[in-house]
Design a protein around this motif. Structure first.
Motif, mmCIF file in Angstrom:
data_model
loop_
_atom_site.group_PDB
_atom_site.id
_atom_site.type_symbol
_atom_site.label_atom_id
_atom_site.label_comp_id
_atom_site.label_asym_id
_atom_site.label_seq_id
_atom_site.Cartn_x
_atom_site.Cartn_y
_atom_site.Cartn_z
ATOM 1 N N ARG A 96 49.863 32.599 41.014
ATOM 2 C CA ARG A 96 49.334 33.649 40.446
ATOM 3 C C ARG A 96 48.243 33.312 39.537
ATOM 4 O O ARG A 96 47.767 32.131 39.200
ATOM 5 C CB ARG A 96 50.553 34.191 39.293
ATOM 6 N N GLN A 97 47.290 34.236 39.267
ATOM 7 C CA GLN A 97 46.148 34.081 38.357
ATOM 8 C C GLN A 97 46.543 33.966 36.971
ATOM 9 O O GLN A 97 47.504 34.684 36.515
ATOM 10 C CB GLN A 97 45.126 35.284 38.533
ATOM 11 N N LEU A 98 45.774 32.975 35.992
ATOM 12 C CA LEU A 98 46.420 33.035 34.401
ATOM 13 C C LEU A 98 46.095 34.491 33.970
ATOM 14 O O LEU A 98 46.910 34.476 32.840
ATOM 15 C CB LEU A 98 45.122 32.178 33.781
ATOM 16 N N ILE B 244 41.574 27.845 28.839
ATOM 17 C CA ILE B 244 41.719 28.830 27.993
ATOM 18 C C ILE B 244 43.084 29.976 28.395
ATOM 19 O O ILE B 244 42.828 30.216 29.402
ATOM 20 C CB ILE B 244 40.724 29.759 27.538
ATOM 21 N N ILE B 245 43.970 30.311 27.700
ATOM 22 C CA ILE B 245 45.067 31.121 27.999
ATOM 23 C C ILE B 245 44.686 32.472 27.250
ATOM 24 O O ILE B 245 45.287 32.243 25.734
ATOM 25 C CB ILE B 245 46.255 30.293 27.660
ATOM 26 N N LEU B 246 44.324 33.405 27.715
ATOM 27 C CA LEU B 246 44.380 34.793 26.627
ATOM 28 C C LEU B 246 45.653 35.344 26.794
ATOM 29 O O LEU B 246 46.278 35.425 27.757
ATOM 30 C CB LEU B 246 43.332 35.659 27.534
ATOM 31 N N VAL C 216 39.577 36.760 34.459
ATOM 32 C CA VAL C 216 40.265 35.457 34.171
ATOM 33 C C VAL C 216 41.027 35.277 35.480
ATOM 34 O O VAL C 216 42.301 35.465 35.649
ATOM 35 C CB VAL C 216 41.126 35.185 33.046
ATOM 36 N N ASP C 217 40.368 34.822 36.521
ATOM 37 C CA ASP C 217 41.017 34.491 37.889
ATOM 38 C C ASP C 217 41.374 33.182 38.157
ATOM 39 O O ASP C 217 41.794 32.918 39.372
ATOM 40 C CB ASP C 217 40.001 35.170 39.153
#
Length: 268
Positions: free
Chosen positions: A161-163, A199-201, A208-209
């Motif tokens: 999965r994407q972040l 970075i984790i939004l 953010v891919d």
């Protein structure tokens, strides 16, 4: 600092060296992170019974400092970019990075305690929100729902999965209640580096891919407000507060991505 405690390389420097390694960590590093994370979690459990009206955040910091050192660790915030204390204590409208001081906690305060431990060359980072004395219903709901947002985000983590799924899940849940989701402060990669650059939004950002991969280690730490999410930093250079004075809750865990999802490393 007791003899034999190994300090992170950034202590005594203006800033840490930039991390240039991989986001995926080796099994050996992950195993060491389990111990650092366990100790960080236990430090929070150690202070939970003492949180009450009249107690100072400086006293909380002292107990955390001694507990970590007594177990062979180093409190990661101490000396990080000049930070003066061993943990962060953020009260009410303070979003994060609150510096422990001599202000006594008051009945009804909403307190965030953020603890990171450096041990055997790696870090474990976690935060809990506590009610002080009798907490009003709005603050109680905010505290519990922020924790739920974190747990939902952790469950959403899967290799491939994407972040951006993390922020999407958190913001979708928080928006049900009209809460603000802080944007200027995020989760981050953590392992041998306190902050690796990953970075984790906590809000939805389709751009953010980055793809989640097995072996990644990072924090998820939503900061959710009763009002507007916008913030500013006080003159001390650290303390971040909401612009509108609304209260904020935060929960944080360090995780590692496994083949079937996330494993929490900041666990007993």
């Amino acid at each position: 600092m007791p003899p034999g405690i190994i300090l992170p390389s950034y202590v005594g420097r203006r800033a840490p060296e930039p991390y240039r390694g991989e986001d995926v960590q080796s099994p050996e590093v992950i195993e060491r992170m389990r111990e650092a994370g366990r100790l960080a979690h236990l430090a929070l459990e150690e202070v939970q019974p003492m949180i009450a009206p009249g107690v100072t955040t400086d006293a909380i910091d002292a107990v955390i400092h001694d507990f970590i050192c007594d177990h062979g660790g180093y409190p990661s915030p101490l000396g990080y970019r000049g930070y003066p204390k061993s943990c962060c204590t953020s009260v009410n409208e303070v979003i994060c990075h609150g510096i422990p001081d001599l202000r006594p906690l008051e009945d009804g305060d909403l307190l965030k305690v953020d603890v990171t431990v450096f041990k055997d060359g790696v870090h474990g980072d976690n935060c809990m929100t506590f009610g002080v004395g009798e907490l009003d219903q709005a603050s109680t709901d905010l505290m519990n729902r922020t924790r739920e947002a974190l747990e939902r985000a952790i469950k959403a983590v899967q290799p491939g999965r994407q972040l951006n799924v993390i922020g999407r899940v958190i913001e979708s849940y928080a928006s049900r209640f009209g809460y603000g989701v802080v944007r200027d402060y995020t989760g981050h990669g953590v392992h041998t580096a306190f902050h690796s650059g990953l970075i984790i939004l906590h809000y939805d950002q389709p751009g953010v891919d980055t793809v989640i991969a097995e072996g990644m280690t990072f924090t998820i730490e939503p900061m959710i407000t009763l009002g507007d999410y916008r913030s500013h930093v006080l003159k001390d250079g650290w303390t971040v507060v909401t612009n509108d004075g609304s209260r904020c809750a935060q929960w944080e865990q360090t995780i590692v991505v496994g083949p079937d999802g996330a494993e929490v490393l900041t666990a007993p």
